[in-house]
Design a protein around this motif. Structure first.
Motif, short mmCIF file in Angstrom:
data_model
loop_
_atom_site.label_atom_id
_atom_site.label_comp_id
_atom_site.label_asym_id
_atom_site.label_seq_id
_atom_site.Cartn_x
_atom_site.Cartn_y
_atom_site.Cartn_z
N ALA A 1 0.12 8.85 -2.57
CA ALA A 1 0.24 8.55 -3.80
C ALA A 1 -1.23 7.86 -4.26
O ALA A 1 -1.78 7.09 -3.43
CB ALA A 1 1.39 7.54 -4.23
N LEU A 2 -1.83 7.75 -5.73
CA LEU A 2 -2.83 7.19 -5.97
C LEU A 2 -2.70 6.13 -6.92
O LEU A 2 -1.46 6.33 -7.69
CB LEU A 2 -3.89 8.12 -6.45
CG LEU A 2 -4.28 9.25 -5.52
CD1 LEU A 2 -5.20 10.05 -6.37
CD2 LEU A 2 -5.17 8.48 -4.38
N ALA A 3 -3.02 4.97 -7.03
CA ALA A 3 -3.24 3.94 -7.95
C ALA A 3 -3.31 4.47 -9.45
O ALA A 3 -4.40 5.20 -9.78
CB ALA A 3 -3.93 2.79 -7.87
N LEU A 4 -2.32 4.26 -10.42
CA LEU A 4 -2.58 4.53 -11.99
C LEU A 4 -3.47 3.53 -12.73
O LEU A 4 -3.22 2.47 -12.03
CB LEU A 4 -1.33 4.49 -12.66
CG LEU A 4 -0.28 5.76 -11.94
CD1 LEU A 4 1.16 5.38 -12.79
CD2 LEU A 4 -0.66 6.96 -12.31
N CYS B 1 9.78 7.09 -2.06
CA CYS B 1 8.33 6.69 -2.03
C CYS B 1 7.63 8.02 -2.12
O CYS B 1 8.30 9.19 -1.95
CB CYS B 1 7.96 5.87 -1.15
SG CYS B 1 7.86 6.52 0.67
N ARG C 1 3.65 -1.79 -8.44
CA ARG C 1 4.44 -0.40 -8.41
C ARG C 1 3.55 0.39 -9.54
O ARG C 1 4.48 1.10 -10.45
CB ARG C 1 5.73 -0.72 -8.85
CG ARG C 1 6.73 -1.50 -7.84
CD ARG C 1 7.85 -1.63 -8.09
NE ARG C 1 8.62 -2.74 -7.36
CZ ARG C 1 9.78 -3.25 -7.54
NH1 ARG C 1 10.55 -2.85 -8.94
NH2 ARG C 1 10.40 -4.24 -6.79
N THR D 1 0.85 -1.07 -0.17
CA THR D 1 0.09 -0.05 -0.21
C THR D 1 0.92 1.10 -0.09
O THR D 1 2.10 1.34 0.31
CB THR D 1 -0.82 -0.08 1.06
OG1 THR D 1 -0.04 0.10 2.42
CG2 THR D 1 -1.86 -1.17 1.35
N THR D 2 0.21 2.45 -0.24
CA THR D 2 1.04 3.60 -0.25
C THR D 2 1.31 4.01 1.15
O THR D 2 0.55 3.63 2.16
CB THR D 2 0.11 4.76 -0.82
OG1 THR D 2 -0.97 4.98 -0.38
CG2 THR D 2 0.03 4.40 -2.25
N TYR E 1 1.69 3.36 -8.71
CA TYR E 1 1.01 4.51 -7.88
C TYR E 1 1.87 5.74 -8.42
O TYR E 1 3.13 5.71 -8.95
CB TYR E 1 1.45 4.39 -6.53
CG TYR E 1 0.54 2.98 -5.82
CD1 TYR E 1 -0.77 3.15 -5.41
CD2 TYR E 1 1.19 1.93 -5.94
CE1 TYR E 1 -1.48 2.11 -5.22
CE2 TYR E 1 0.37 0.52 -5.49
CZ TYR E 1 -0.89 0.91 -5.13
OH TYR E 1 -1.58 0.02 -4.65
N GLY E 2 1.28 6.93 -8.34
CA GLY E 2 1.90 8.09 -8.85
C GLY E 2 1.19 9.32 -7.91
O GLY E 2 0.10 9.15 -7.37
N HIS E 3 1.88 10.47 -7.83
CA HIS E 3 1.46 11.75 -7.56
C HIS E 3 0.02 11.98 -8.08
O HIS E 3 -0.50 11.58 -9.25
CB HIS E 3 2.35 12.70 -7.73
CG HIS E 3 2.20 14.00 -6.94
ND1 HIS E 3 1.18 15.02 -7.27
CD2 HIS E 3 2.76 14.62 -6.06
CE1 HIS E 3 1.14 15.75 -6.55
NE2 HIS E 3 2.15 15.79 -5.55
#
Length: 70
Positions: A44-47, A40, A63, A20-21, A65-67
């Protein structure tokens, strides 16, 4: 003559266990922690797996996830 067995110590990557983030407090802005190769993003949110002009690779690694501004 070889009289003993050589053992190879394997070092497990602790980041491989992260699923998880990183949590952030309510109302906080997302925060980059560390560097590109060793860091990290808190908040972050899932893309999506695919989008206009991109696709996420190796989904099984988790992996993707992103801003939020990404």
């Amino acid at each position: 003559m070889l009289t003993g067995c050589a053992t190879v110590a394997t070092v497990e990557n602790p980041w491989a266990k992260v699923r998880t983030t990183a949590p952030i407090s309510s109302g906080s802005m997302p925060l980059a922690i560390g560097s590109y190769s060793a860091g990290c993003v808190a908040g972050a949110l899932a893309l999506a797996s695919e989008g206009k002009g991109y696709q996420v690779m190796r989904l099984t690694r988790g992996r993707f996830y992103g801003h939020p501004a990404l």
